[in-house]
Design a protein around this motif. Structure first.
Motif, PDB file in Angstrom:
ATOM      1  N   LEU A   3       0.828  -1.201   0.000  1.00 34.30           N
ATOM      2  CA  LEU A   3       0.000   0.000   0.000  1.00 34.30           C
ATOM      3  C   LEU A   3       0.866   1.255   0.000  1.00 34.30           C
ATOM      4  CD1 LEU A   3      -2.939   1.132   0.229  1.00 34.30           C
ATOM      5  CD2 LEU A   3      -2.530   1.243   2.690  1.00 34.30           C
ATOM      6  N   GLN A   4       1.874   1.311   0.858  1.00 36.80           N
ATOM      7  CA  GLN A   4       2.726   2.495   0.904  1.00 36.80           C
ATOM      8  C   GLN A   4       3.531   2.670  -0.380  1.00 36.80           C
ATOM      9  OE1 GLN A   4       4.980   3.635   4.349  1.00 36.80           O
ATOM     10  NE2 GLN A   4       3.731   2.329   5.652  1.00 36.80           N
ATOM     11  N   GLU A   7       1.172   4.160  -2.732  1.00 37.02           N
ATOM     12  CA  GLU A   7       0.942   5.574  -2.406  1.00 37.02           C
ATOM     13  C   GLU A   7       2.070   6.436  -2.975  1.00 37.02           C
ATOM     14  OE1 GLU A   7      -1.565   5.298   1.786  1.00 37.02           O
ATOM     15  OE2 GLU A   7       0.620   5.302   1.860  1.00 37.02           O
ATOM     16  N   GLU A 153      -6.494   2.777  -4.950  1.00 31.50           N
ATOM     17  CA  GLU A 153      -7.881   2.856  -4.490  1.00 31.50           C
ATOM     18  C   GLU A 153      -8.455   1.458  -4.240  1.00 31.50           C
ATOM     19  OE1 GLU A 153     -12.154   4.126  -6.371  1.00 31.50           O
ATOM     20  OE2 GLU A 153     -10.446   5.435  -6.794  1.00 31.50           O
ATOM     21  N   ARG A 156      -6.710  -0.060  -1.107  1.00 33.54           N
ATOM     22  CA  ARG A 156      -7.237   0.582   0.108  1.00 33.54           C
ATOM     23  C   ARG A 156      -8.620   0.038   0.461  1.00 33.54           C
ATOM     24  NH1 ARG A 156      -5.633   6.788  -1.074  1.00 33.54           N
ATOM     25  NH2 ARG A 156      -3.671   6.802   0.063  1.00 33.54           N
ATOM     26  N   GLY A 157      -9.464  -0.119  -0.553  1.00 31.97           N
ATOM     27  CA  GLY A 157     -10.808  -0.644  -0.312  1.00 31.97           C
ATOM     28  C   GLY A 157     -10.784  -2.021   0.326  1.00 31.97           C
ATOM     29  N   LEU A 159      -8.125  -3.450   2.001  1.00 31.91           N
ATOM     30  CA  LEU A 159      -7.481  -3.414   3.321  1.00 31.91           C
ATOM     31  C   LEU A 159      -8.357  -2.752   4.375  1.00 31.91           C
ATOM     32  CD1 LEU A 159      -3.802  -2.587   2.327  1.00 31.91           C
ATOM     33  CD2 LEU A 159      -4.778  -4.800   2.958  1.00 31.91           C
ATOM     34  N   HIS A 160      -9.079  -1.718   4.004  1.00 30.61           N
ATOM     35  CA  HIS A 160      -9.935  -1.026   4.972  1.00 30.61           C
ATOM     36  C   HIS A 160     -11.158  -1.851   5.350  1.00 30.61           C
ATOM     37  CE1 HIS A 160      -8.066   3.125   3.866  1.00 30.61           C
ATOM     38  NE2 HIS A 160      -7.257   2.354   4.550  1.00 30.61           N
ATOM     39  N   SER A 161     -11.470  -2.862   4.553  1.00 29.25           N
ATOM     40  CA  SER A 161     -12.608  -3.722   4.887  1.00 29.25           C
ATOM     41  C   SER A 161     -12.198  -4.892   5.776  1.00 29.25           C
ATOM     42  CB  SER A 161     -13.259  -4.258   3.608  1.00 29.25           C
ATOM     43  OG  SER A 161     -12.413  -5.219   2.987  1.00 29.25           O
ATOM     44  N   THR A 163     -10.042  -6.491   9.204  1.00 30.67           N
ATOM     45  CA  THR A 163      -9.528  -6.133  10.525  1.00 30.67           C
ATOM     46  C   THR A 163      -8.010  -6.288  10.505  1.00 30.67           C
ATOM     47  OG1 THR A 163      -9.721  -8.390  11.347  1.00 30.67           O
ATOM     48  CG2 THR A 163     -11.628  -6.926  11.687  1.00 30.67           C
ATOM     49  N   PRO A 164      -7.291  -5.478  11.285  1.00 27.34           N
ATOM     50  CA  PRO A 164      -5.830  -5.590  11.293  1.00 27.34           C
ATOM     51  C   PRO A 164      -5.332  -7.004  11.627  1.00 27.34           C
ATOM     52  CG  PRO A 164      -6.485  -3.550  12.339  1.00 27.34           C
ATOM     53  CD  PRO A 164      -7.751  -4.340  12.080  1.00 27.34           C
TER      54      PRO A 164
END
Length: 182
Positions: A3-4, A7, A153, A156-157, A159-161, A163-164
Motif C-alpha cells: 500500500l505504501q 501511495e 484505491e 485501500r478498499g 485493506l480497509h474492509s 480487521t488488522p
C-alpha cells in the motif's frame, strides 16, 4: 508495504514523474525463515525497518514507512502527456513491461505499475482480492492494467474492509530468492 509503495508511486505519477524501475526489495519473514523477495542491492523502495508482526503474530502499534528512492532513470513528462517512448534502461537485468519491448509509444505510468507488481511475483498474499489486484497490475494489456491511483484505491478498499488481525497472514513464497539452507 504494498500500500505504501503504491501511495508513493501514485504521488509520483500525479506529479508527472515516471520512475521507470519501480521495485520493492524487502524480506518476507515467517516464524522461522526469512526470504528475500528481490535483490536488496537494486531496491527502489526502502523499508524503514522490518516489522516482526508475523513472527510474534501480533498487530504492531507502529508500521514501517516505505520510501521511494533511486531516481537515476526517472523522467518528468510534460503536463498532460500520457504516451512516451521510454526504451528499456541500459543494462537493466530484470523483466520489463511487455509494452516497453515494442519500442512504440506507451503509457509509462502503467509501466511503473507493472514493474512494482513484478517485484512481488515470487509470493502470494493468500488474500484472493489482494492477489487479484496484483495480477491486474501485471496485465500484459496496458488498456486493462490499472493506473497506480486505481490500484491504490482498489487496495485501500480491500485493506480497509479487513480487521488488522486478519492481515497477519504469512505470504506463500512461490520462488524464494533466498533460502536459509543456501
Amino acid at each position: 508495504m504494498i500500500l505504501q509503495a503504491l501511495e508513493g508511486l501514485a504521488w509520483l505519477h500525479a506529479q508527472g514523474i515516471v520512475h521507470r524501475v519501480s521495485i520493492l526489495a524487502t524480506t518476507a519473514c515467517t516464524a522461522t525463515h526469512a526470504y528475500d523477495i528481490k535483490d536488496a542491492d537494486n531496491s527502489n523502495f526502502l523499508v524503514q525497518w522490518h516489522p516482526e508482526s508475523l513472527v510474534k503474530m501480533k498487530v504492531p502499534v507502529a508500521r514501517p514507512r516505505v520510501y521511494v528512492n533511486d531516481f537515476e532513470y526517472a523522467v518528468q513528462l510534460p503536463p498532460g502527456a500520457t504516451l512516451a517512448s521510454l526504451h528499456p534502461v541500459p543494462g537493466y537485468m530484470r523483466g520489463v513491461a511487455p509494452e516497453v519491448r515494442s519500442e512504440k509509444p506507451h503509457d509509462p505510468f502503467k509501466q511503473d505499475v507493472w514493474s512494482l507488481a513484478n517485484s512481488f511475483t515470487s509470493y502470494k498474499t493468500t488474500v484472493p482480492t489482494i492477489d487479484s489486484i496484483m495480477t491486474r497490475m501485471l496485465d500484459p494489456s496496458v488498456s486493462t492494467r490499472p493506473s497506480s491511483a486505481q490500484a491504490l484505491e482498489d487496495l485501500r478498499g480491500v485493506l480497509h474492509s479487513m480487521t488488522p488481525i486478519s492481515l497477519l497472514i504469512p505470504p506463500v513464497i512461490t520462488e524464494p530468492w533466498y533460502h536459509p539452507s543456501h
